[in-house]
Design an enzyme around this catalytic site. Structure first.
Site, PDB file in Angstrom:
ATOM      1  N   ARG A 113       0.719  -1.202   0.167  1.00 22.29           N
ATOM      2  CA  ARG A 113      -0.073  -0.181   0.126  1.00 22.29           C
ATOM      3  C   ARG A 113       0.861   1.220   0.071  1.00 22.29           C
ATOM      4  O   ARG A 113       2.029   1.268   0.782  1.00 22.29           O
ATOM      5  CB  ARG A 113      -0.815  -0.111   1.259  1.00 22.29           C
ATOM      6  CG  ARG A 113      -1.964   1.210   1.639  1.00 22.29           C
ATOM      7  CD  ARG A 113      -2.804   1.023   0.422  1.00 22.29           C
ATOM      8  NE  ARG A 113      -4.069   2.030   0.939  1.00 22.29           N
ATOM      9  CZ  ARG A 113      -5.030   2.570   0.186  1.00 22.29           C
ATOM     10  NH1 ARG A 113      -4.887   2.347  -1.245  1.00 22.29           N
ATOM     11  NH2 ARG A 113      -5.918   3.321   0.721  1.00 22.29           N
ATOM     12  N   THR A 390     -10.148   0.198  -9.226  1.00 24.91           N
ATOM     13  CA  THR A 390      -9.298  -0.802  -8.921  1.00 24.91           C
ATOM     14  C   THR A 390      -9.170  -1.939  -9.482  1.00 24.91           C
ATOM     15  O   THR A 390     -10.255  -1.918 -10.384  1.00 24.91           O
ATOM     16  CB  THR A 390      -9.510  -1.245  -7.211  1.00 24.91           C
ATOM     17  OG1 THR A 390      -9.572  -0.158  -6.465  1.00 24.91           O
ATOM     18  CG2 THR A 390      -8.504  -2.288  -6.721  1.00 24.91           C
ATOM     19  N   SER A 462     -10.182  -0.574   1.305  1.00 24.99           N
ATOM     20  CA  SER A 462     -11.296  -1.565   1.297  1.00 24.99           C
ATOM     21  C   SER A 462     -10.972  -2.847   0.540  1.00 24.99           C
ATOM     22  O   SER A 462     -11.698  -3.842   0.638  1.00 24.99           O
ATOM     23  CB  SER A 462     -12.392  -1.225   0.787  1.00 24.99           C
ATOM     24  OG  SER A 462     -13.035  -0.161   1.692  1.00 24.99           O
ATOM     25  N   GLY A 483     -14.238   0.246  -4.598  1.00 27.94           N
ATOM     26  CA  GLY A 483     -14.117   1.171  -3.542  1.00 27.94           C
ATOM     27  C   GLY A 483     -14.798   0.316  -2.268  1.00 27.94           C
ATOM     28  O   GLY A 483     -14.488  -0.600  -1.973  1.00 27.94           O
TER      29      GLY A 483
END
Length: 581
Positions: A113, A390, A462, A483
């Site tokens: 991340r 994503t 998430s 999301g």
């Protein structure tokens, strides 16, 4: 073994089933296949790749055919997606990878991340009146977190792979250098995001023709700057991205756009291996991403609540099932707002949130016949203490190793900014921090102090790459973009298979619902529920909001009994492919 027929290996796309390579099938295998339900999964005997973009899926499959393992294929797919699916595939973003190692039986989580720059401050997105300014956290240099993808791919390879980063990058380099044929999906996304991308001259020069016109389906699209960056990474490893000329260009572009990321921030980035969050559900082990993802924790929390109800008996997407799921979802998202954040900075009570005892307490507060207003739901009293764009892929190799990977730029094409001279689109993940406690982010998610901005901190996500085990071996490898809806989308694929006995394609295609506490509404896909079901939910006190489709799951089911891999790519988005051999 006799082979009386050839059956086409197929890939599910939004247009339906498309034939790929012919694969020999035995009479027994043919009987198994023909006996499956009307919605057929893709199937293979040895290995499988499920990706949101078909060219990248073929890259992964070729790596597996050439003797690479699931992690080798996963890294090759991730790098290829930076070329073929630029709105989400990336070098300039970050994400999470779950890896199941068949030899040891262990499953680990790789956290790559993004991180906040060293100059980041808690109030950096507040205006003079103390109000959150979303433009700063989404569309300026201040929106960009230090990217983690390159470091994450290297960590995966050196820990679990058999290939070098240069070998894994070779297909992506060729695609960027020689060019790809523009698909309808890519052309449409570039038209839709014209304003954002053309704000930045470097992006406009890459994604639109010299006269400013659009690339159309069938056009050849080359990315020479990205190819050069990939070659540098191949030659120098992660240092080719986090140090030297590429790092200097990234830092310069961010600073020119109002941010303060430095070459030192890039050089200091580290990906880490974490223990996954685990739980059980009706005889299966759920293994998913731990914080700074909220996904795994809350998937397990919601499943724990559901386990106390006869969900299979109540029926798929019945008003009773949806009511109970929504009530569990509300409470999980309320807890998310209070407790979840980067575990390197805050104590996240994962064990308490995922305990069966806590689930029982939640069930005590749920009425079987009446919705609980969200305004009356507060985060639970415990022991002490992500863009639609994503993308996700799932891979299982011939040895039973499995990869579940979700990564992102946050918004479609991230901030829209490309670091000049690199071809690298830059994320706007800093918007996933809580700019101000209680103020929702772009997905309506409420955050608190646990997810406040701090230097070097990773924003809450998430993203929920998940591997479900049965008897210690992979049963389902899955995940999704979406999301705030990633958690509930992944959850429903799991429930559809375990509770309702669906095959992986049916579990993928089935209509989805979502509740995230605030706003107090059940979001349902347009056309997904009957009028009677909607009326029954409204009679229980729920507000129903009909919206567009949710998620784009890429899933592989390992059927140990039949000795088959069964896969499905979500038909909700075009261009995806599940392939195998």
């Amino acid at each position: 073994m006799t082979r009386p027929m050839l059956r086409p290996l197929t890939a599910l796309t939004a247009a339906g089933m498309i034939a790929l390579a012919p694969v020999a099938a035995s009479a027994q295998e043919a009987a198994i296949y023909s006996s499956m339900d009307a919605v057929h999964p893709v199937w293979a005997k040895s290995a499988m790749v499920s990706v949101q973009e078909a060219v990248a899926a073929e890259v992964g499959l070729q790596v597996l055919k050439d003797g690479g393992n699931a992690v080798d294929a996963g890294v090759a797919v991730a790098l290829a997606l930076a070329v073929t699916l630029p709105r989400a595939g990336n070098l300039g973003g970050g994400g999470f990878m779950m890896v199941h190692d068949a030899a040891s039986g262990e499953t680990k989580a790789i956290d790559y991340r993004e991180m906040a720059p060293a100059s980041a401050t808690r109030d950096m997105y507040l205006d003079a009146e103390g109000n959150a300014d979303s433009n700063l956290s989404r569309f300026t240099g201040m929106a960009v977190g230090v990217p983690g993808t390159v470091a994450g791919m290297q960590l995966a390879l050196e820990t679990y792979g058999t290939m070098t980063l240069a070998e894994a990058a070779a297909p992506a380099i060729k695609l960027a250098e020689d060019g790809i044929l523009v698909t309808a999906d890519l052309a449409d996304s570039l038209k839709a995001l014209e304003k954002r991308l053309k704000t930045w001259p470097a992006s406009a020069a890459i994604f639109y023709k010299p006269d400013g016109s659009f690339y159309e389906p069938g056009d050849l699209f080359k990315q020479p700057d990205l190819a050069a960056t990939l070659k540098t990474i191949a030659a120098e490893g992660p240092d080719g991205f986090y140090k030297g000329e590429v790092a200097e260009k990234i830092a310069a572009s961010v600073q020119e756009a109002g941010g303060s990321m430095t070459v030192e921030d890039l050089a200091n980035y580290r990906a880490v291996i974490r223990a996954p969050v685990t739980g059980t559900y009706r005889g299966h082990e759920i293994v998913s991403m731990p914080p700074p993802s909220s996904g795994g924790t809350h998937i397990i929390q919601i499943l724990n609540v559901m386990e106390g109800y006869p969900i299979g008996f109540l029926g798929h997407n019945s008003s009773d099932t949806i009511h109970l799921m929504a009530e569990a979802m509300k409470r999980a998202y309320a807890d998310r707002s209070e407790y979840l954040g980067d575990p390197d900075f805050v104590d996240v009570p994962v064990a308490a949130l995922t305990s069966k005892d806590y689930a029982a307490k939640i069930r005590d507060g749920i009425s079987l016949n009446r919705a609980t207003p969200s305004e009356t739901i507060k985060p639970g009293k415990l022991a002490p203490y992500e863009s639609d764009q994503t993308t996700h892929f799932s891979i299982v190799d011939k040895d039973g190793n499995a990869v579940s990977n979700t990564y992102t730029l946050n918004f479609s094409y991230g901030s829209g900014m490309t670091a000049a001279g690199t071809g690298v689109l830059l994320n706007n993940e800093m918007d996933d921090f809580s700019a101000k406690p209680g103020v929702p982010n772009a997905y309506g998610l409420i955050g608190g102090d646990a997810n406040a901005v701090e230097p070097g901190k990773r924003p809450l996500s998430s993203m929920s790459p998940t591997i479900v085990l049965k008897d210690g071996k992979p049963f389902l490898v899955t995940g999704s973009p979406g999301g705030s809806r990633i958690i509930t989308t992944t959850l429903q694929v799991i429930s559809n298979m375990i509770d309702h006995g669906m095959n992986v394609a049916e579990a993928t295609n089935a209509a989805r619902i979502h509740h995230q506490w605030l706003p107090d509404e059940i979001r349902v896909e347009d056309g997904g529920l009957s009028r009677d079901t909607v009326a029954a939910l409204e009679a229980k006190g729920h507000t129903i909001a009909v919206r567009s489709v949710m998620g784009s799951t890429q899933s592989i089911h390992v059927d140990a009994e039949k000795g088959l891999l069964l896969g499905a790519s979500d038909p909700r988005r075009t261009g995806s492919a599940t392939v195998g051999y």
